[in-house]
Scaffold this motif. Structure first.
Motif, PDB file in Angstrom:
ATOM      1  N   ASP A  27       0.833  -1.206   0.000  1.00  0.00           N
ATOM      2  CA  ASP A  27       0.000   0.000   0.000  1.00  0.00           C
ATOM      3  C   ASP A  27       0.867   1.255   0.000  1.00  0.00           C
ATOM      4  O   ASP A  27       0.612   2.196  -0.751  1.00  0.00           O
ATOM      5  N   ALA A  28       1.906   1.255   0.816  1.00  0.00           N
ATOM      6  CA  ALA A  28       2.811   2.406   0.868  1.00  0.00           C
ATOM      7  C   ALA A  28       3.542   2.584  -0.462  1.00  0.00           C
ATOM      8  O   ALA A  28       3.706   3.712  -0.942  1.00  0.00           O
ATOM      9  N   ALA A  29       3.956   1.489  -1.070  1.00  0.00           N
ATOM     10  CA  ALA A  29       4.658   1.562  -2.352  1.00  0.00           C
ATOM     11  C   ALA A  29       3.733   2.102  -3.443  1.00  0.00           C
ATOM     12  O   ALA A  29       4.152   2.929  -4.269  1.00  0.00           O
ATOM     13  N   ILE A  30       2.494   1.655  -3.446  1.00  0.00           N
ATOM     14  CA  ILE A  30       1.526   2.128  -4.440  1.00  0.00           C
ATOM     15  C   ILE A  30       1.281   3.622  -4.272  1.00  0.00           C
ATOM     16  O   ILE A  30       1.250   4.373  -5.242  1.00  0.00           O
ATOM     17  N   GLN A  31       1.118   4.054  -3.037  1.00  0.00           N
ATOM     18  CA  GLN A  31       0.892   5.485  -2.792  1.00  0.00           C
ATOM     19  C   GLN A  31       2.091   6.319  -3.218  1.00  0.00           C
ATOM     20  O   GLN A  31       1.933   7.394  -3.793  1.00  0.00           O
ATOM     21  N   ALA A  32       3.284   5.829  -2.956  1.00  0.00           N
ATOM     22  CA  ALA A  32       4.496   6.566  -3.343  1.00  0.00           C
ATOM     23  C   ALA A  32       4.614   6.643  -4.858  1.00  0.00           C
ATOM     24  O   ALA A  32       4.959   7.703  -5.407  1.00  0.00           O
ATOM     25  N   ILE A  44       1.954   0.033 -11.073  1.00  0.00           N
ATOM     26  CA  ILE A  44       0.937   0.257 -10.045  1.00  0.00           C
ATOM     27  C   ILE A  44      -0.159  -0.805 -10.154  1.00  0.00           C
ATOM     28  O   ILE A  44      -0.609  -1.353  -9.143  1.00  0.00           O
ATOM     29  N   GLY A  45      -0.562  -1.126 -11.367  1.00  0.00           N
ATOM     30  CA  GLY A  45      -1.578  -2.161 -11.567  1.00  0.00           C
ATOM     31  C   GLY A  45      -1.116  -3.516 -11.078  1.00  0.00           C
ATOM     32  O   GLY A  45      -1.873  -4.253 -10.444  1.00  0.00           O
ATOM     33  N   ARG A  46       0.142  -3.851 -11.351  1.00  0.00           N
ATOM     34  CA  ARG A  46       0.686  -5.128 -10.877  1.00  0.00           C
ATOM     35  C   ARG A  46       0.718  -5.181  -9.356  1.00  0.00           C
ATOM     36  O   ARG A  46       0.380  -6.196  -8.747  1.00  0.00           O
ATOM     37  N   LEU A  47       1.137  -4.083  -8.745  1.00  0.00           N
ATOM     38  CA  LEU A  47       1.199  -4.037  -7.283  1.00  0.00           C
ATOM     39  C   LEU A  47      -0.194  -4.132  -6.663  1.00  0.00           C
ATOM     40  O   LEU A  47      -0.382  -4.770  -5.630  1.00  0.00           O
ATOM     41  N   LYS A  48      -1.173  -3.505  -7.312  1.00  0.00           N
ATOM     42  CA  LYS A  48      -2.541  -3.569  -6.796  1.00  0.00           C
ATOM     43  C   LYS A  48      -3.092  -4.991  -6.876  1.00  0.00           C
ATOM     44  O   LYS A  48      -3.787  -5.443  -5.968  1.00  0.00           O
ATOM     45  N   ARG A  49      -2.776  -5.700  -7.955  1.00  0.00           N
ATOM     46  CA  ARG A  49      -3.224  -7.093  -8.070  1.00  0.00           C
ATOM     47  C   ARG A  49      -2.550  -7.966  -7.008  1.00  0.00           C
ATOM     48  O   ARG A  49      -3.179  -8.847  -6.422  1.00  0.00           O
ATOM     49  N   LYS A  50      -1.275  -7.711  -6.764  1.00  0.00           N
ATOM     50  CA  LYS A  50      -0.565  -8.463  -5.725  1.00  0.00           C
ATOM     51  C   LYS A  50      -1.153  -8.154  -4.352  1.00  0.00           C
ATOM     52  O   LYS A  50      -1.321  -9.048  -3.518  1.00  0.00           O
ATOM     53  N   LYS A  51      -1.498  -6.897  -4.122  1.00  0.00           N
ATOM     54  CA  LYS A  51      -2.098  -6.487  -2.854  1.00  0.00           C
ATOM     55  C   LYS A  51      -3.454  -7.173  -2.664  1.00  0.00           C
ATOM     56  O   LYS A  51      -3.776  -7.637  -1.568  1.00  0.00           O
ATOM     57  N   LEU A  52      -4.230  -7.281  -3.742  1.00  0.00           N
ATOM     58  CA  LEU A  52      -5.517  -7.959  -3.669  1.00  0.00           C
ATOM     59  C   LEU A  52      -5.344  -9.450  -3.373  1.00  0.00           C
ATOM     60  O   LEU A  52      -6.100 -10.032  -2.585  1.00  0.00           O
ATOM     61  N   ALA A  53      -4.338 -10.068  -3.965  1.00  0.00           N
ATOM     62  CA  ALA A  53      -4.061 -11.480  -3.690  1.00  0.00           C
ATOM     63  C   ALA A  53      -3.676 -11.669  -2.222  1.00  0.00           C
ATOM     64  O   ALA A  53      -4.078 -12.655  -1.585  1.00  0.00           O
ATOM     65  N   LEU A  54      -2.911 -10.723  -1.679  1.00  0.00           N
ATOM     66  CA  LEU A  54      -2.543 -10.789  -0.261  1.00  0.00           C
ATOM     67  C   LEU A  54      -3.789 -10.658   0.618  1.00  0.00           C
ATOM     68  O   LEU A  54      -3.910 -11.337   1.637  1.00  0.00           O
ATOM     69  N   LYS A  55      -4.705  -9.793   0.219  1.00  0.00           N
ATOM     70  CA  LYS A  55      -5.935  -9.618   0.990  1.00  0.00           C
ATOM     71  C   LYS A  55      -6.737 -10.919   1.010  1.00  0.00           C
ATOM     72  O   LYS A  55      -7.286 -11.303   2.047  1.00  0.00           O
ATOM     73  N   ASP A  56      -6.795 -11.612  -0.125  1.00  0.00           N
ATOM     74  CA  ASP A  56      -7.487 -12.900  -0.187  1.00  0.00           C
ATOM     75  C   ASP A  56      -6.800 -13.929   0.708  1.00  0.00           C
ATOM     76  O   ASP A  56      -7.458 -14.709   1.384  1.00  0.00           O
ATOM     77  N   GLU A  57      -5.479 -13.926   0.691  1.00  0.00           N
ATOM     78  CA  GLU A  57      -4.708 -14.851   1.528  1.00  0.00           C
ATOM     79  C   GLU A  57      -4.951 -14.557   3.015  1.00  0.00           C
ATOM     80  O   GLU A  57      -5.099 -15.472   3.831  1.00  0.00           O
ATOM     81  N   ILE A  58      -5.011 -13.278   3.363  1.00  0.00           N
ATOM     82  CA  ILE A  58      -5.298 -12.877   4.745  1.00  0.00           C
ATOM     83  C   ILE A  58      -6.666 -13.418   5.165  1.00  0.00           C
ATOM     84  O   ILE A  58      -6.825 -13.949   6.262  1.00  0.00           O
ATOM     85  N   ALA A  59      -7.642 -13.308   4.285  1.00  0.00           N
ATOM     86  CA  ALA A  59      -8.985 -13.808   4.589  1.00  0.00           C
ATOM     87  C   ALA A  59      -8.972 -15.320   4.805  1.00  0.00           C
ATOM     88  O   ALA A  59      -9.645 -15.834   5.712  1.00  0.00           O
TER      89      ALA A  59
END
Length: 71
Positions: A27-32, A44-59
């Protein structure tokens, strides 16, 4: 996909902590990157997809930590 059924509760909590830290770092990297004068939208798109995958893994990890209660 990781099979969390064999993990201990301590291992699941440690994994959850690591995943949340990785999510916050992305999230910090995307904002920067977005704040730069000419942002790399592809990156940015790649990082957002990776962030979404992490969110799914967290769930998934949270589901293993929360017991199913039959009412």
């Amino acid at each position: 996909m990781i099979d969390y059924s064999t993990f201990t509760e301590e291992a699941l909590l440690a994994r959850l902590r690591d995943l949340r830290q990785d999510h916050a770092d992305l999230d910090a990297a995307i904002q920067a990157l977005a704040a730069s004068p000419m942002p790399d939208l592809l990156l940015i798109g790649r990082l957002k997809r990776k962030k979404l995958a992490l969110k799914d893994e967290i769930a998934r990890v949270e589901n293993y930590l929360t017991p199913d209660i039959i009412a």
